[in-house]
Design an enzyme around this catalytic site. Structure first.
Site, PDB file in Angstrom:
ATOM      1  N   HIS A   1      -2.561  75.681  70.795  1.00 47.17           N
ATOM      2  CA  HIS A   1      -1.474  75.273  71.141  1.00 47.17           C
ATOM      3  C   HIS A   1      -1.475  75.443  72.687  1.00 47.17           C
ATOM      4  O   HIS A   1      -1.411  74.067  73.378  1.00 47.17           O
ATOM      5  CB  HIS A   1      -0.095  76.214  70.662  1.00 47.17           C
ATOM      6  CG  HIS A   1       1.049  75.548  71.267  1.00 47.17           C
ATOM      7  ND1 HIS A   1       1.764  76.188  72.229  1.00 47.17           N
ATOM      8  CD2 HIS A   1       1.663  74.501  70.941  1.00 47.17           C
ATOM      9  CE1 HIS A   1       2.847  75.326  72.849  1.00 47.17           C
ATOM     10  NE2 HIS A   1       2.774  74.303  71.717  1.00 47.17           N
TER      11      HIS A   1
ATOM     12  N   ARG B   1       4.710  67.045  55.736  1.00 44.65           N
ATOM     13  CA  ARG B   1       4.614  67.234  57.057  1.00 44.65           C
ATOM     14  C   ARG B   1       5.213  66.076  57.877  1.00 44.65           C
ATOM     15  O   ARG B   1       5.444  65.048  57.348  1.00 44.65           O
ATOM     16  CB  ARG B   1       3.070  66.978  57.507  1.00 44.65           C
ATOM     17  CG  ARG B   1       2.061  68.205  56.934  1.00 44.65           C
ATOM     18  CD  ARG B   1       0.573  67.518  57.443  1.00 44.65           C
ATOM     19  NE  ARG B   1      -0.258  68.156  56.433  1.00 44.65           N
ATOM     20  CZ  ARG B   1      -1.044  69.100  56.571  1.00 44.65           C
ATOM     21  NH1 ARG B   1      -0.896  69.954  57.957  1.00 44.65           N
ATOM     22  NH2 ARG B   1      -1.951  69.770  55.884  1.00 44.65           N
TER      23      ARG B   1
ATOM     24  N   ARG C   1      -6.038  60.534  65.337  1.00 47.11           N
ATOM     25  CA  ARG C   1      -5.193  59.863  66.047  1.00 47.11           C
ATOM     26  C   ARG C   1      -5.986  59.795  67.546  1.00 47.11           C
ATOM     27  O   ARG C   1      -6.986  60.666  67.552  1.00 47.11           O
ATOM     28  CB  ARG C   1      -4.001  60.671  66.317  1.00 47.11           C
ATOM     29  CG  ARG C   1      -4.163  62.113  66.636  1.00 47.11           C
ATOM     30  CD  ARG C   1      -2.938  62.959  66.923  1.00 47.11           C
ATOM     31  NE  ARG C   1      -3.221  64.359  67.214  1.00 47.11           N
ATOM     32  CZ  ARG C   1      -2.400  65.215  66.834  1.00 47.11           C
ATOM     33  NH1 ARG C   1      -1.236  65.051  66.338  1.00 47.11           N
ATOM     34  NH2 ARG C   1      -2.899  66.686  67.062  1.00 47.11           N
TER      35      ARG C   1
ATOM     36  N   GLY D   1       2.952  70.670  66.947  1.00 47.10           N
ATOM     37  CA  GLY D   1       3.667  71.942  66.434  1.00 47.10           C
ATOM     38  C   GLY D   1       4.952  71.914  66.858  1.00 47.10           C
ATOM     39  O   GLY D   1       5.751  72.693  66.631  1.00 47.10           O
TER      40      GLY D   1
ATOM     41  N   CYS E   1       7.845  51.804 101.326  1.00 47.80           N
ATOM     42  CA  CYS E   1       7.157  53.214 102.007  1.00 47.80           C
ATOM     43  C   CYS E   1       7.932  54.445 101.586  1.00 47.80           C
ATOM     44  O   CYS E   1       7.840  55.158 101.925  1.00 47.80           O
ATOM     45  CB  CYS E   1       7.246  53.187 103.491  1.00 47.80           C
ATOM     46  SG  CYS E   1       8.574  52.929 104.221  1.00 47.80           S
TER      47      CYS E   1
ATOM     48  N   TYR F   1       2.494  44.814  99.559  1.00 43.34           N
ATOM     49  CA  TYR F   1       1.828  46.296  99.476  1.00 43.34           C
ATOM     50  C   TYR F   1       2.770  47.459  99.032  1.00 43.34           C
ATOM     51  O   TYR F   1       3.953  47.292  99.101  1.00 43.34           O
ATOM     52  CB  TYR F   1       1.315  46.567 100.739  1.00 43.34           C
ATOM     53  CG  TYR F   1       2.054  46.939 101.846  1.00 43.34           C
ATOM     54  CD1 TYR F   1       2.534  48.048 102.219  1.00 43.34           C
ATOM     55  CD2 TYR F   1       2.608  45.877 102.739  1.00 43.34           C
ATOM     56  CE1 TYR F   1       3.505  48.393 103.163  1.00 43.34           C
ATOM     57  CE2 TYR F   1       3.369  46.057 103.991  1.00 43.34           C
ATOM     58  CZ  TYR F   1       3.877  47.324 104.032  1.00 43.34           C
ATOM     59  OH  TYR F   1       4.733  47.990 105.165  1.00 43.34           O
TER      60      TYR F   1
ATOM     61  N   MET G   1       7.252  70.058  64.925  1.00 39.92           N
ATOM     62  CA  MET G   1       8.079  69.817  63.972  1.00 39.92           C
ATOM     63  C   MET G   1       7.438  70.505  62.686  1.00 39.92           C
ATOM     64  O   MET G   1       6.411  71.010  62.690  1.00 39.92           O
ATOM     65  CB  MET G   1       8.438  68.450  63.421  1.00 39.92           C
ATOM     66  CG  MET G   1       9.168  67.682  64.761  1.00 39.92           C
ATOM     67  SD  MET G   1       9.462  66.047  64.366  1.00 39.92           S
ATOM     68  CE  MET G   1       7.817  65.254  64.534  1.00 39.92           C
TER      69      MET G   1
HETATM   70  C1  PEP Z   1      13.105  55.880 103.328  1.00 40.16           C
HETATM   71  O1  PEP Z   1      14.160  56.235 103.564  1.00 40.16           O
HETATM   72  O2  PEP Z   1      12.732  55.535 102.280  1.00 40.16           O
HETATM   73  C2  PEP Z   1      11.736  56.412 104.338  1.00 40.16           C
HETATM   74  C3  PEP Z   1      10.679  56.057 103.918  1.00 40.16           C
HETATM   75  O3  PEP Z   1      12.358  57.119 105.403  1.00 40.16           O
HETATM   76  P1  PEP Z   1      12.624  58.520 105.369  1.00 40.16           P
HETATM   77  O4  PEP Z   1      12.227  59.188 104.183  1.00 40.16           O
HETATM   78  O5  PEP Z   1      11.632  59.166 106.381  1.00 40.16           O
HETATM   79  O6  PEP Z   1      14.196  58.616 105.622  1.00 40.16           O
END
Ligand code: PEP
Ligand code: MG
Length: 893
Positions: free
Chosen positions: A468, A104, A350, A113, A843, A863, A115
């Site tokens: 599976h 095996r 496992r 599954g 962001c 953040y 190999m």
């Molecule tokens: C980005 O450019 O990362 C952003 C958050 O702005 P948008 O996605 O609105 O351009």
């Protein structure tokens, strides 16, 4: 003498079982998961059939050596076999009483599954007679031999498994029987002759089935190594993002037989329920069967609890092993066992794959049971697996009734268009990428993984909890129902019937993987809540987390939801999303089409009350938390229609000639809109746009503050490339804010900062920080501009780029640390050089990606901000990043 052994000292083969344990659990990289754990179980005194593991290094050498096993490995294999022979007391190829072995695969990470496996190796025309005589069971002997020829032929020699299947079906038809088990010893003896003829006819160059067990063994080992680079295995590694492994190990182990009659059997089990995480022994077994029968989902097996009645002693022994393994590994185990004539053997253990829901419950309960501490519990759960707890559930108020119930194999509800093959799933996705797909099959096999990956949910008519389909769906967090007997599929006609309802290709059905229910049509779903163990784990995560987690939200509803998930503020409100509804888009268009500043101001004044009301809603939802509001960002032409009829309608609505609309659209047209008239460039040219938005923010804040809402507005200026842009806009915004506050006689803490999206802003962050009171890395645009890669035009080449590993991972999904990461690191460092307490976050979409969160922690951000449904993931990822100091987190798969 010492020199003679110098080259022979490298160890390629590790023995286990029968009281021997040369390896151990932490040698997975070298021995693969299966081999390392077999050794560990041997060490723990758990009954394991003797065997040996050929290391993953040999697999790597095999490929370097043009697919040949290196010479110096062979003597160690021979020695390994000799040890097994000694322990079992039988010899490979002994015509009177042969040792049979299984061969095996077993890589460091489990690839169920994917190999090759070969069982019953060592049988020949001669030794099959010996086995028949010795066991006094010719039926068993010939059944084992025909299975071996099939497996060896199809896996080691590349013959079609169907060739053997057809011969088996033909034999059953000839004998007028339905089940394999109804064939007699003589039938199977005859079948062996036919199988060997198939083997001879289809091998090229044509040759007889090998009668030398050593030759069989070497070919089987080669076959396992070859399967490492097989299509299925490569595809699985690609989807699961498994990289950097040496190859597979090969485990050669004495066979034990679950098909020796009614006091034999085989099963797979989990030490806890892998769906819900409940602390119950969970699994399936089949009496008088070999292991592959359970996993393949061909026969529907019995639940493990019934074993207590059928084999009480074995059941008790299994329970004791379950307890021992959990205490030892301190994690839920996925085990395989075989009972040969009343004697229990363990074939595998496992860490078990589990749903996100189960992962959370198991981690929390194990911590409560004292098996692990809170920190381990927090590190145990992969952030992505939380998606599972955030899956929609069927709306309890929905009136629809299920038409059938199968086995609940992986929770969550999914509605989708039915397809009956994995290829059809791929095809539907190619043509209509956003259509939800529901894959409906009799059973699934490793060939289906690409289609399964695209499906929202999977429904099969056969198979048990360890089939599976169930294992793969659970691993991917996809809703899945298996073993739905009421479902009868006609693959040819591409339709199915369920309790009299006909379902055609692309009709909708809905499955509930939590209950096993199946519905005709599309049933409404509701969003999840964060309660119970999920909430507990999140609280524990927060004890370790240092990064704050905010959300990207534009509506009070999203903001409230994110807060329920633990968001500590809004990191990005995209104000442009507020301009599309009803009257607002009309006023927006009036503003864009205005000829004079006065006309523009008038249209903006009409928009002001709407914006103010929006912001009031956000401030209220985020009472006490910071709210970052970004000034208008996209190019203005995005608000105007580009087609004739749309332009005509706008002209009518605004009472202006259509020609004027056309001209303005043409004037605003850009060759490369993402680098054109957008972001901070808009208010530089039209300051009144910025004024209206700043006024709306501050008036909303004043209104809320007067009513006792604790507001913390942060005004964010997008897309700056030079400090001068920011300076101009900040001064103007600040003056307006101060004026409004002094008129109101209030003092509200507020910040004016910027997004870092243009590489130049990151490079000159020390200058930018002279003005900016906070930075928020817009990594969508920053990635786009750093890689010279339009974020909206990558679909054509990104898959190829990923396949060729030009990018290891889509840079819009996870931060390109080597490139974009340098700019971020520099931006943070230079920004804080100028302003040591500069608040910094992210962001872009990356704010919800666990690896990117770890990176943000490592560069010292304050953040991360992500969409509401990713907030829990980000909280957990941030805790794990804090615990590993921003380094790479090692999580169980
Ligand atoms: C980005 O450019 O990362 C952003 C958050 O702005 P948008 O996605 O609105 O351009
Ligand atoms: Mg942007």
């Amino acid at each position: 003498m010492a020199t003679a052994t110098a080259t022979a000292t490298k160890k390629f083969v590790y023995s286990f079982g029968g009281g021997v344990a040369e390896g151990k659990a932490d040698m997975k990289a070298l021995l693969g998961g299966k081999g390392a754990n077999l050794a560990e179980m041997s060490m723990l005194g758990i009954p394991v059939p003797p065997g040996f593991t050929i290391t993953t290094e040999v697999c790597a050498e095999y490929y370097k050596n043009d697919r040949h096993i290196p010479e110096d490995v062979i003597p160690q294999i021979v020695e390994g076999i000799a040890k097994v022979e000694a322990l079992v007391g039988k010899k490979l190829g002994d015509p009177a009483d042969p040792l049979l072995v299984s061969v095996r695969s077993g890589a460091a990470l489990s690839m169920p599954g994917m190999m090759n496996t070969i069982l019953n190796l060592g049988l020949t025309d001669e030794s099959v007679e010996g086995l028949a005589a010795k066991t006094n069971n010719p039926r068993f002997a010939y059944d084992s031999y025909r299975r071996f020829i099939d497996m060896f032929g199809s896996t080691a020699m590349g013959l079609e498994h169907e060739l053997f299947e057809h011969a088996l079906s033909a034999m059953k038809t000839e004998r007028g029987v339905k089940l394999d088990t109804e064939l007699t010893a003589d039938d199977l003896k005859e079948l062996v002759i036919r199988y060997k003829a198939i083997y001879r006819a289809h091998t090229s160059p044509s040759h007889d089935f090998p009668q030398d067990p050593k030759d069989q063994l070497m070919k089987a080992i080669n076959a396992v190594f070859n399967s490492w680079m097989g299509k299925k295995a490569r595809e699985y590694r690609r989807i699961e993002k498994i990289e950097g492994l040496l190859g597979t190990a090969v485990n050669v182990q004495a066979m034990v037989f679950g098909n020796m009659g009614n006091n034999s059997g085989t099963g797979v089990a989990f030490t806890r329920d892998p769906n819900t995480g409940e602390n119950v022994f969970y699994g399936d077994y089949l009496i008088n069967a070999q292991g592959e029968d359970v996993v393949a989902g061909i026969r529907t097996p019995e639940p493990i609890s019934r074993l207590q009645e059928e084999m009480p002693q074995v059941y008790d022994q299994l329970l004791a092993i379950r307890e021992k393994l959990e205490r030892h590994y301190k994690d839920m185990q996925d085990i395989e066992f075989t009972v040969q004539e009343g004697v229990l053997y363990m074939l595998q253990t496992r860490n078990g794959k589990r749903t996100g829901t189960a992962a959370v419950r198991i981690a929390v309960e194990m911590a409560r049971e004292g098996l692990i501490d809170h920190q381990t519990a927090v590190q145990r759960v992969s952030p992505d697996s939380l998606n599972h707890l955030l899956l929609p559930r069927l709306d309890p108020k929905a009136k629809e009734r299920p038409v059938a119930r199968g086995i609940a194999a992986s929770p969550g509800a999914a509605a989708g268009k039915v397809v009956f093959s994995a290829e059809d799933a791929v095809h539907l996705h190619d043509v209509h990428p956003s259509d939800p797909i529901l894959l409906v099959r009799k059973e699934t096999s490793p060939e289906d993984v690409a289609g399964m990956n695209l499906a929202r949910g999977i429904l099969t008519s056969t198979g048990g909890k360890a089939s599976h389909a169930a294992v793969v769906a659970r691993g991917w967090g996809k809703p899945c129902v298996v073993g739905c007997d009421a479902l009868v599929i006609d693959e040819e006609a591409k339709q199915a019937s369920i309790q009299g309802h006909i379902v055609r290709e692309h009709d909708f059905i809905t499955i509930d993987g939590t209950t096993g229910d199946v519905y005709i049509g599309k049933v409404p779903t509701v969003d999840p809540e964060m309660t119970g163990d999920f909430a507990t784990l999140m609280e524990w995560a927060d004890e370790y987390r240092t990064l704050k987690v905010r959300t990207n939200a534009d509506t009070p509803r999203d903001a409230r939801r994110a807060r329920e998930f633990g968001a500590e503020g809004i990191g990005l409100c995209r104000t442009e999303h507020m301009f599309f509804e009803d009257q607002r888009i009309v006023d927006m268009r009036k503003m864009i089409l205005a000829d004079t500043t006065e006309a523009r101001v008038k249209a903006l004044n009409d928009l002001l009350p709407h914006q103010r009301a929006d912001f009031i809603g956000l401030f209220e939802a985020m009472d006490g938390c910071p709210v970052t509001i970004r000034l208008l960002d996209p190019p203005l032409h995005e608000f105007l229609p580009h087609d004739d009829s749309g332009q005509l309608e706008v002209a009518k609505q605004l009472g202006i000639p259509v020609e004027k609309v056309r001209q303005r659209v043409a004037q605003l047209h850009e060759q490369n809109p993402m680098l054109g008239f957008r972001g901070c460039r808009l208010p530089i040219l039209y300051p009144e746009i910025g004024d209206m938005q700043v006024r709306a923010i501050m008036e909303a804040a004043i209104d809320c503050a007067k009513r006792g809402v604790s507001v913390h507005p942060e005004i964010m200026i997008p897309l700056i490339g030079t400090v001068e842009e920011l300076k101009i806009l900040k001064e103007r915004a600040q003056a307006l804010c101060e004026q409004l506050l002094s008129e109101a006689g209030l003092s509200i803490p507020y910040l004016i900062g910027t997004m870092i999206e243009v590489p130049r802003a990151a490079l000159t962050a020390d200058e930018v920080a002279t003005e900016a009171e906070f930075f928020s890395f817009g990594t969508n645009d920053l990635t786009q501009m750093t890689l010279g890669l339009s974020r909206d035009d990558i679909t054509l080449f990104m898959p190829t780029y990923l396949e060729k590993k030009i990018y290891k991972i889509d840079p819009f999904q996870s931060i390109d640390i080597a490139g974009v990461g340098q700019l971020i690191e520099m931006g943070v460092r230079k920004g804080r050089q100028t302003r040591p307490n500069l608040k910094i976050g992210i962001c872009g979409e990356h704010g919800g990606d666990p690896d990117s969160v770890a990176f943000c922690q490592s560069v010292g951000m304050d953040y991360v901000s992500c969409s509401p449904f990713r907030v829990p993931l980000a909280r957990l990822a941030a805790a794990q990043a804090a615990l590993t100091n921003g380094g790479k987190v090692q999580r169980d798969k």
